[in-house]
Design an enzyme around this catalytic site. Structure first.
Site, PDB file in Angstrom:
ATOM      1  CG  HIS A 129      -2.064  -0.991   1.143  1.00 33.24           C
ATOM      2  ND1 HIS A 129      -2.688  -1.696  -0.044  1.00 33.24           N
ATOM      3  CD2 HIS A 129      -2.730  -1.623   2.297  1.00 33.24           C
ATOM      4  CE1 HIS A 129      -3.447  -2.515   0.211  1.00 33.24           C
ATOM      5  NE2 HIS A 129      -3.598  -2.462   1.480  1.00 33.24           N
ATOM      6  CG  HIS A 205      -7.942  -0.307   2.275  1.00 36.37           C
ATOM      7  ND1 HIS A 205      -8.275  -1.206   3.338  1.00 36.37           N
ATOM      8  CD2 HIS A 205      -6.815  -1.080   1.642  1.00 36.37           C
ATOM      9  CE1 HIS A 205      -7.958  -2.219   3.205  1.00 36.37           C
ATOM     10  NE2 HIS A 205      -6.698  -2.144   2.480  1.00 36.37           N
ATOM     11  CD  GLN A 315      -6.671  -8.262  -2.961  1.00 38.56           C
ATOM     12  OE1 GLN A 315      -6.227  -8.074  -4.020  1.00 38.56           O
ATOM     13  NE2 GLN A 315      -6.107  -9.197  -2.146  1.00 38.56           N
ATOM     14  CD  GLU A 342      -8.418  -3.628  -0.767  1.00 38.22           C
ATOM     15  OE1 GLU A 342      -7.162  -3.081  -1.057  1.00 38.22           O
ATOM     16  OE2 GLU A 342      -8.571  -4.352  -0.048  1.00 38.22           O
TER      17      GLU A 342
END
Ligand code: GAL
Length: 377
Positions: A129, A205, A315, A342
């Protein structure tokens, strides 16, 4: 009226103050970071009462209130009451803008235009990230409200200097969040430009629990993911490079399924639950076309989130590392009590030339759009 220097001075000061108030009218103080930087929060509210709060630390969604089928509102995203929470160990990227490259880069290494780059290893043995100290979730963004044809929005901008977190190039990033006045939809539009070739992969997120953030579990939520395939990984969650069918696996969410129905079988896998990148079915869609990606539904409240995106992947992370930390209004965030969906390019794309590229070149513009639609039925 005769304007004495004193009156003129007072008038000018008054006008300047009024102008300053208009310019900053929308941003409200949200406390300070540990090193004393002011953080502001912006509130967007539409005709139906849907409310989104966004803060300048990390261009982060801090609250998102949507109605259930009886019109009862709940805040459906995880977060904290103040910047201190977001800067603590308890924050697992709650609601933030994630980058410069979301998800993992194998061993924090990549080569571009004949040069080798080394990034922070903040998720042994990989880079996660965007890095450890100055990733996009950890910096203060500039913010400004704007009017759209269909509602209002907040524009966040940040210029990441050349070399920040080890990435090449000065990267100018803009993220526009716009709330539709009539439909309960939040559009997140990303744009970035660079002066040196650099990888870029941006997402939001947010952790969702549609029964309300702080509810015990998300395992009764039903999930649909519009993907026939996914990217299998090694034990450190780095894609092997293969693209495999979900058919016949625990990852098949092509028809709505309870998240908890089969999750236990993934307990002893490297992912410790769901933590997979799905290859979205985009058929012949243009790269900039919004395509249906996922639907999340809480059967109790009827609250439903539909996601459409221009991205090739998503994701699905089932909150496996949530540890009972204390969040907003004293609520606790238990293991698997929220999910992240995500939208993204595939993890570690910079080391996989066979995947859609994440390299942004000078003169090109990175653009990505994700729409979150809320309904209740
Ligand atoms: C997700 C990632 C997980 C975990 C989480 C943060 O995006 O897929 O493996 O790192 O972020 O705790």
């Amino acid at each position: 009226m005769k304007c004495t220097p004193l009156i003129a001075g007072v008038l000018t000061a008054g006008l300047l103050l009024a102008a300053a108030q208009i310019a900053s009218a929308a941003g409200q103080p949200f406390g300070k970071t540990a090193d004393g930087q002011a953080v502001e929060v912006y509130t967007l509210k539409n005709e139906n009462g849907m409310t989104v709060k966004l803060m300048t630390l990390g261009a982060t969604i801090t609250e998102l209130h949507v109605p259930d089928r009886d019109g009862k509102f709940a805040d459906v995203v995880l977060g904290f009451d103040a910047p201190a929470g977001y800067q603590s160990e308890d924050n697992q990227y709650f609601g933030c803008t994630t980058g410069r490259v979301c998800n993992r880069i194998a061993k924090g290494k990549f080569s571009l235009d004949g040069k080798d780059y080394t990034l922070a290893i903040n998720n042994e043995p990989n880079h996660l990230h965007g890095g450890a100290k100055r990733s996009l979730d950890k910096v203060i963004w500039k913010a400004k409200e704007f009017q759209t044809k269909t509602g209002r929005g907040v524009r966040f901008s940040y210029t990441s200097p050349d070399g920040e977190e080890g990435y090449p190039g000065t990267l100018k990033v803009v993220v526009n969040f716009s709330l539709n006045n009539k439909n309960n939809s939040l559009r997140i539009a990303y744009r970035a430009e660079t002066d040196k070739a650099t990888p870029v992969n941006l997402t939001n997120h947010a952790y969702f629990n549609l029964a309300g953030a702080g509810s015990d579990s998300v395992l009764d939520h039903q999930l649909t993911i519009n993907a026939d395939r996914y990217t299998p990984t090694d034990d450190t969650l780095i894609p092997t490079g293969k693209i495999a069918p979900v058919d016949g696996t625990l990852l098949d969410f092509r028809k709505a399924k309870k998240i908890g129905a089969r999750i236990k079988k993934l307990d002893d896998q490297a992912t410790i639950g769901y933590d997979h990148n799905y290859v979205l079915n985009r058929k012949d869609a243009q790269d900039d076309a919004l395509v249906f990606a996922a639907r999340l539904r809480d059967p109790q409240s009827g609250r439903t989130l539909g996601i459409r995106t221009t991205e090739p992947g998503i994701q699905f992370y089932s909150g496996n590392f949530l540890k009972g930390q204390q969040g907003k209004a004293g609520k606790t965030y238990a293991h698997r009590s929220a999910v992240c969906l995500e939208t993204q390019h595939y993890p570690d794309s910079i080391n996989h030339p066979e995947f859609p590229t994440t390299v942004l070149k000078p003169g090109d513009v990175y653009q990505s759009v994700t729409n979150l639609f809320f309904s209740a039925r």
